[in-house]
Design a protein around this motif. Structure first.
Motif, PDB file in Angstrom:
ATOM      1  N   ALA A   1      72.780 -13.858 -49.083  1.00 29.06           N
ATOM      2  CA  ALA A   1      73.395 -13.495 -47.801  1.00 29.06           C
ATOM      3  C   ALA A   1      72.361 -13.488 -46.674  1.00 29.06           C
ATOM      4  O   ALA A   1      72.645 -13.925 -45.550  1.00 29.06           O
ATOM      5  CB  ALA A   1      74.064 -12.132 -47.911  1.00 29.06           C
ATOM      6  N   ALA A   2      71.164 -13.028 -46.972  1.00 33.22           N
ATOM      7  CA  ALA A   2      70.105 -13.032 -45.950  1.00 33.22           C
ATOM      8  C   ALA A   2      69.705 -14.459 -45.583  1.00 33.22           C
ATOM      9  O   ALA A   2      69.447 -14.756 -44.407  1.00 33.22           O
ATOM     10  CB  ALA A   2      68.892 -12.255 -46.458  1.00 33.22           C
TER      11      ALA A   2
ATOM     12  N   GLY B   1      69.880 -18.712 -41.549  1.00 35.61           N
ATOM     13  CA  GLY B   1      70.221 -20.073 -41.152  1.00 35.61           C
ATOM     14  C   GLY B   1      71.158 -20.108 -39.962  1.00 35.61           C
ATOM     15  O   GLY B   1      71.000 -20.925 -39.047  1.00 35.61           O
ATOM     16  N   LEU B   2      72.153 -19.220 -39.952  1.00 35.57           N
ATOM     17  CA  LEU B   2      73.078 -19.170 -38.818  1.00 35.57           C
ATOM     18  C   LEU B   2      72.376 -18.715 -37.545  1.00 35.57           C
ATOM     19  O   LEU B   2      72.621 -19.274 -36.462  1.00 35.57           O
ATOM     20  CB  LEU B   2      74.243 -18.240 -39.138  1.00 35.57           C
ATOM     21  CG  LEU B   2      75.246 -18.762 -40.164  1.00 35.57           C
ATOM     22  CD1 LEU B   2      76.256 -17.680 -40.516  1.00 35.57           C
ATOM     23  CD2 LEU B   2      75.948 -19.992 -39.636  1.00 35.57           C
ATOM     24  N   LEU B   3      71.518 -17.710 -37.668  1.00 35.65           N
ATOM     25  CA  LEU B   3      70.773 -17.260 -36.480  1.00 35.65           C
ATOM     26  C   LEU B   3      69.840 -18.350 -35.962  1.00 35.65           C
ATOM     27  O   LEU B   3      69.701 -18.536 -34.744  1.00 35.65           O
ATOM     28  CB  LEU B   3      69.980 -15.997 -36.807  1.00 35.65           C
ATOM     29  CG  LEU B   3      70.807 -14.728 -36.973  1.00 35.65           C
ATOM     30  CD1 LEU B   3      69.916 -13.579 -37.440  1.00 35.65           C
ATOM     31  CD2 LEU B   3      71.494 -14.377 -35.674  1.00 35.65           C
TER      32      LEU B   3
ATOM     33  N   LYS C   1      68.664 -22.406 -31.778  1.00 36.69           N
ATOM     34  CA  LYS C   1      68.355 -23.769 -31.346  1.00 36.69           C
ATOM     35  C   LYS C   1      69.374 -24.277 -30.325  1.00 36.69           C
ATOM     36  O   LYS C   1      69.060 -25.147 -29.515  1.00 36.69           O
ATOM     37  CB  LYS C   1      68.331 -24.707 -32.556  1.00 36.69           C
ATOM     38  CG  LYS C   1      67.233 -24.368 -33.515  1.00 36.69           C
ATOM     39  CD  LYS C   1      66.246 -25.360 -33.870  1.00 36.69           C
ATOM     40  CE  LYS C   1      66.417 -26.747 -33.482  1.00 36.69           C
ATOM     41  NZ  LYS C   1      65.214 -27.532 -33.605  1.00 36.69           N
ATOM     42  N   GLN C   2      70.601 -23.761 -30.345  1.00 30.97           N
ATOM     43  CA  GLN C   2      71.641 -24.245 -29.446  1.00 30.97           C
ATOM     44  C   GLN C   2      71.693 -23.486 -28.129  1.00 30.97           C
ATOM     45  O   GLN C   2      72.491 -23.839 -27.263  1.00 30.97           O
ATOM     46  CB  GLN C   2      73.009 -24.147 -30.123  1.00 30.97           C
ATOM     47  CG  GLN C   2      73.217 -25.152 -31.214  1.00 30.97           C
ATOM     48  CD  GLN C   2      74.593 -25.024 -31.826  1.00 30.97           C
ATOM     49  OE1 GLN C   2      75.342 -24.108 -31.524  1.00 30.97           O
ATOM     50  NE2 GLN C   2      74.915 -25.954 -32.701  1.00 30.97           N
ATOM     51  N   ARG C   3      70.883 -22.474 -27.953  1.00 35.83           N
ATOM     52  CA  ARG C   3      70.964 -21.699 -26.717  1.00 35.83           C
ATOM     53  C   ARG C   3      70.530 -22.555 -25.533  1.00 35.83           C
ATOM     54  O   ARG C   3      69.622 -23.374 -25.621  1.00 35.83           O
ATOM     55  CB  ARG C   3      70.126 -20.438 -26.815  1.00 35.83           C
ATOM     56  CG  ARG C   3      68.641 -20.685 -26.705  1.00 35.83           C
ATOM     57  CD  ARG C   3      67.857 -19.418 -26.897  1.00 35.83           C
ATOM     58  NE  ARG C   3      66.509 -19.489 -26.448  1.00 35.83           N
ATOM     59  CZ  ARG C   3      65.584 -20.354 -26.838  1.00 35.83           C
ATOM     60  NH1 ARG C   3      65.890 -21.275 -27.685  1.00 35.83           N
ATOM     61  NH2 ARG C   3      64.354 -20.302 -26.371  1.00 35.83           N
TER      62      ARG C   3
END
Length: 96
Positions: free
Chosen positions: A54-55, A60-62, A67-69
């Protein structure tokens, strides 16, 4: 004395017994206790693996969000613009 000091036959038996399958204890209570300890250890390892997985997914999601900000989202883009790749074809190669 020298031949008695190095008894390789006993060494081979000890090595074979050291790496053979472990025997179950004969005492019933000790068998039950060791079984419960084994199941508890398995449960702890599964839960540890679940939290580590889960971590990893959360990291990975964070990372993907980081990167998309700053990039424009679909709502802020112009709806009339269509992104894509194209290739110019000679008019002579088109069928008539």
């Amino acid at each position: 004395m020298f031949a008695h000091a190095f008894r390789f036959d006993q060494f081979n038996v000890r090595m074979r017994n050291a790496f053979s399958t472990p025997r179950k204890p004969r005492h019933r209570v000790l068998r039950v206790v060791l079984g419960i300890v084994g199941v508890a250890l398995l449960a702890v390892l599964v839960m540890f693996g679940l939290f580590v997985g889960a971590a990893m997914i959360a990291t990975g999601l964070l990372f993907k969000l980081w990167k998309q900000r700053g990039k424009p989202t679909l709502a802020t883009r112009d709806a009339r613009v269509l992104d894509g790749e194209f290739r110019v074809v000679d008019p002579a190669s088109l069928p008539r």
